[in-house]
Design a protein around this motif. Structure first.
Motif, mmCIF file in Angstrom:
data_model
loop_
_atom_site.group_PDB
_atom_site.id
_atom_site.type_symbol
_atom_site.label_atom_id
_atom_site.label_comp_id
_atom_site.label_asym_id
_atom_site.label_seq_id
_atom_site.Cartn_x
_atom_site.Cartn_y
_atom_site.Cartn_z
ATOM 1 N N SER A 1 0.842 -1.199 0.000
ATOM 2 C CA SER A 1 0.000 0.000 0.000
ATOM 3 C C SER A 1 0.878 1.251 0.000
ATOM 4 N N GLN A 2 0.428 2.261 -0.759
ATOM 5 C CA GLN A 2 1.153 3.528 -0.807
ATOM 6 C C GLN A 2 0.269 4.635 -0.214
ATOM 7 N N THR A 3 0.821 5.463 0.655
ATOM 8 C CA THR A 3 0.091 6.612 1.233
ATOM 9 C C THR A 3 0.705 7.886 0.675
ATOM 10 N N LEU B 1 -0.050 12.231 -0.741
ATOM 11 C CA LEU B 1 -0.847 13.462 -0.652
ATOM 12 C C LEU B 1 -1.519 13.707 -1.991
ATOM 13 N N GLU B 2 -2.475 14.560 -1.982
ATOM 14 C CA GLU B 2 -3.095 14.951 -3.249
ATOM 15 C C GLU B 2 -2.019 15.476 -4.196
ATOM 16 N N ASN B 3 -2.051 14.947 -5.457
ATOM 17 C CA ASN B 3 -1.133 15.354 -6.542
ATOM 18 C C ASN B 3 0.326 14.951 -6.298
ATOM 19 N N GLU B 4 0.546 14.097 -5.312
ATOM 20 C CA GLU B 4 1.914 13.599 -5.084
ATOM 21 C C GLU B 4 2.156 12.326 -5.903
ATOM 22 N N ALA B 5 3.284 12.261 -6.638
ATOM 23 C CA ALA B 5 3.632 11.063 -7.422
ATOM 24 C C ALA B 5 4.121 9.962 -6.477
ATOM 25 N N GLY B 6 3.571 8.767 -6.694
ATOM 26 C CA GLY B 6 3.948 7.640 -5.853
ATOM 27 C C GLY B 6 5.093 6.826 -6.446
ATOM 28 N N THR C 1 -7.397 13.961 -5.716
ATOM 29 C CA THR C 1 -8.420 14.056 -4.673
ATOM 30 C C THR C 1 -8.147 13.025 -3.600
ATOM 31 N N ALA C 2 -8.314 13.433 -2.349
ATOM 32 C CA ALA C 2 -8.099 12.505 -1.239
ATOM 33 C C ALA C 2 -9.084 11.347 -1.307
ATOM 34 N N GLY C 3 -8.625 10.193 -0.893
ATOM 35 C CA GLY C 3 -9.463 9.005 -0.895
ATOM 36 C C GLY C 3 -8.606 7.764 -0.955
ATOM 37 N N THR C 4 -9.260 6.588 -1.019
ATOM 38 C CA THR C 4 -8.540 5.324 -1.142
ATOM 39 C C THR C 4 -8.864 4.737 -2.513
ATOM 40 N N TYR C 5 -7.796 4.402 -3.277
ATOM 41 C CA TYR C 5 -7.952 3.920 -4.644
ATOM 42 C C TYR C 5 -7.327 2.535 -4.744
ATOM 43 N N VAL D 1 -4.770 8.355 -0.465
ATOM 44 C CA VAL D 1 -4.424 9.751 -0.760
ATOM 45 C C VAL D 1 -5.001 10.637 0.349
ATOM 46 N N ASP D 2 -4.138 11.330 1.065
ATOM 47 C CA ASP D 2 -4.563 12.224 2.146
ATOM 48 C C ASP D 2 -4.698 13.659 1.652
ATOM 49 N N GLU D 3 -5.653 14.381 2.269
ATOM 50 C CA GLU D 3 -5.835 15.800 1.952
ATOM 51 C C GLU D 3 -4.742 16.614 2.648
ATOM 52 N N PHE D 4 -4.237 17.589 1.974
ATOM 53 C CA PHE D 4 -3.211 18.469 2.535
ATOM 54 C C PHE D 4 -3.903 19.775 2.957
#
Length: 648
Positions: A536-538, A540-545, A589-593, A615-618
């Motif tokens: 699993s990857q955590t 931020l919004e618009n952050e490249a994983g 957008t924050a959420g789980t994908y 994806v967490d909201e900043f």
């Protein structure tokens, strides 16, 4: 060889030395360790087998000769090995400087001027005390010396000349050069008070004679007659003649596995003659026994290279025999294993078919890689094989004959110039009088899970069956069961959801005569699509994983990365479709994908494992959020920032 009366002290060592020399075929110089001395303890002492000024030939009159024949050699206990070495030194004789001089021949003193040509060392063949019979051709001369000159720039000299039956002189006169077989000469500098090993190669290209009969060796304290200074000193010990062996190496030494009449890898002979030899001829040979004897000449193979090729199966041990001026040297063996070219076909059992019925597929197995092959048949066992109307050249062949008779099938394979004919398989063909059903095509199909295979067609003779059903088994020859949805048509397209090997038949009912067709093998491979890393990857919004990479068990036609906000279903495409072998997670957008890769081959879609992307909201908040009214320069209430994540 010089024979002088020696003291009892050295009788035993001289006897042992002579006995040892007699035991070797390679000649060495007598008393080369300078342990034996004549007239020991007197003014006339000289090392046995060697000569200095005391035994010189002098023609300058008794007074001058008496001065010239002063002592300039003596035993020294400063030895490299053993008890003694020979010490020679430069002496001021009044009229000139006399360099220390030690030789196997005799010193000739014909002038008081050192550089005069009347002064030389020479082999006196008429006197064994002043000549050294020698018929060998060593590679080099080795001596241990300790040279201490008064002037550090001075150089001492060692000279060895092998010559023919002639009173050779050193320095050489014009008439002497034609009698030289080989020379080893070296001028050397101070050894700084240490024993030094000197090795001098013999040069056999310098002379014009090849008839070795004598050797003349001279040690002097200076390279130039009359050169150097009074008191220059040389200690000499452990003289040795080195004989290198003639060598022939063959490369590569790897075992070669060939078939009859096949040319192998070229072998190359690397011939290394010693200094006294040259290559006069060579011959490649072989034996069928490791280690020889090598009695089988390979006709015409006398060059530096040879390419193995044998017409008869067996194991051969190949060598190169090189003649180095009469010294026959045999190289290492190269093992060449030659096998008959064999082709077999299986199954070898007799097949009983009816007209136009395909039989069991025959497979050709060849002992070596074939360049070509062709299946043939004959109606006579053992001969008369002819090609099929359409030549059959593959590794397999399925028998099928339209006419009744007995046929003998073989495979003829070709590798290089070798032709191999396989065993016969007997095919007995009878008239088509009974009910029969056959499936075509009869070849094995290799599919993946859920892939649609090649259409199979049932042919029923002499007429169509009343009914039929396609069945399968995971065991060849038995256990046939119906498909989940019965297949009853004249054709069936293979498709299996689970990996494995399946054997498909059709059972046709001719008014109660149920006939089973030939089997068709369907090999189904698993279609696996895997995405890594699977953790699993955590973000931020618009952050490249972290890049995700897809691995597919088979080559695919296409792929697309998709995602869902619900684990296990509802996967949709990205705004811009992602179709590469890798994908970098990035969500606005924050959420789980839940990300997967869907890969497609031959219409079959394989879905990979899910990778969870959280994806967490900043959020950045300042408190207190109330309005503040201040005077000029008045400090207000502190404002505090709160961030939803740790910031850089």
């Amino acid at each position: 060889m010089k024979l002088k009366k020696i003291t009892k002290l050295f009788l035993l060592s001289a006897f042992i030395g002579a006995f040892s020399l007699a035991g070797f075929s390679q000649q060495q110089i007598g008393n080369s360790g300078f342990e034996s001395w004549d007239n020991i303890g007197t003014n006339n002492e000289e090392p046995t087998n060697w000569n200095s000024f005391k035994t010189a030939n002098c023609t300058l009159g008794s007074i001058i000769c008496g001065i010239a024949k002063g002592k300039q050699v003596e035993p020294s206990t400063d030895a490299h090995s053993g008890t003694y070495s020979a010490r020679i030194w430069t002496r001021d004789a009044g009229l000139a400087l006399a360099n220390g001089n030690l030789t196997l021949g005799q010193i000739n003193m014909g002038s008081t001027t050192p550089t005069n040509t009347a002064n030389y060392n020479f082999t006196k063949r008429s006197d064994a005390n002043h000549s050294e019979a020698f018929t060998s051709k060593p590679d080099s001369l080795v001596a241990w010396v300790k040279f201490t000159p008064v002037n550090i720039a001075s150089e001492a000299r060692i000279s060895a000349t092998i010559h023919d039956d002639y009173d050779y002189r050193d320095p050489e006169d014009v008439d002497d050069s034609s009698h030289v077989v080989g020379k080893a000469v070296l001028n050397y500098a101070s050894t700084s008070g240490q024993w030094q090993r000197i090795s001098i190669p013999f040069d056999y290209d310098i002379g014009t004679s090849t008839d070795a009969q004598y050797i003349l060796i001279t040690f002097t304290t200076n390279k130039d007659p009359g050169g150097g200074d009074g008191g220059d000193e040389v200690l000499i010990d452990d003289l040795e003649l080195i004989y290198n062996s003639n060598v022939v190496n063959v490369t590569p030494l790897l075992t070669q596995n060939l078939i009859t009449n096949q040319a192998g890898s070229a072998l190359t002979a690397d011939e290394i003659p010693n200094a006294a030899s040259s290559v006069t001829s060579r011959q490649w040979k072989y034996s069928t026994t490791a280690g020889g004897p090598y009695t089988n000449n390979l006709a015409g193979e006398t060059g530096l290279t040879y390419t193995p090729q044998f017409t008869t199966a067996g194991t051969y041990y190949v060598v190169c025999e090189t003649d180095f001026d009469g010294d026959i040297v045999v190289s290492q063996e190269v093992e060449v294993i030659v096998s008959d070219f064999i082709v077999t076909i299986a199954p070898a059992a007799v097949q009983n078919l009816i007209e136009n019925m395909p039989g069991n597929t025959l497979t050709a197995t060849e002992s070596h890689t074939a360049d070509s092959r062709e299946w043939k048949y004959s109606t006579t066992s053992g001969s008369g094989y002819v090609s099929f109307t359409t030549p059959e050249t593959g590794a397999t062949y399925t028998p099928q004959f339209a006419t009744t008779g007995t046929y003998y099938v073989v495979c003829e394979s070709v590798a290089g110039t070798s032709v191999a004919v396989s065993n016969e398989v007997e095919i007995v063909v009878t008239p088509s009088v009974s009910n029969m059903v056959t499936i075509s095509p009869n070849n094995t199909q290799t599919l993946i899970e859920n892939e649609v295979g090649t259409l199979l067609t049932a042919t029923e003779t002499p007429s169509s069956a009343d009914s039929r059903e396609w069945k399968y088994s995971t065991t060849s020859g038995s256990g046939y069961v119906s498909f989940g949805t019965p297949e009853t048509g004249a054709t069936y397209t293979p498709q299996f959801a689970t990996a494995g090997t399946y054997y498909v038949v059709v059972e046709s009912d001719f008014a109660g005569d149920v006939t089973v067709s030939n089997e068709v093998e369907i090999v189904v491979d698993e279609f696996v699509v895997t995405v890594t890393p699977n953790t699993s990857q955590t973000l931020l919004e618009n952050e490249a994983g972290t890049d995700l990479t897809v691995s597919e068990s088979v080559t695919v036609d296409s792929r697309e990365w998709k995602y869902s906000t619900t684990s296990g279903s509802g996967y949709v495409s990205f705004g811009t479709p992602e179709t590469g072998a890798t994908y970098t997670p990035l969500f606005a957008t924050a959420g789980t994908y839940y990300v997967v890769c869907e890969s497609v081959v031959n219409g079959v879609t394989g879905v990979s494992n899910e990778v969870e992307i959280v994806v967490d909201e900043f959020v950045v908040t300042v408190t207190p959020n109330t309005s503040q009214t201040l005077l000029e320069n008045e400090a207000g209430t502190d404002l505090t920032v709160s961030e939803s994540v740790t910031v850089d």
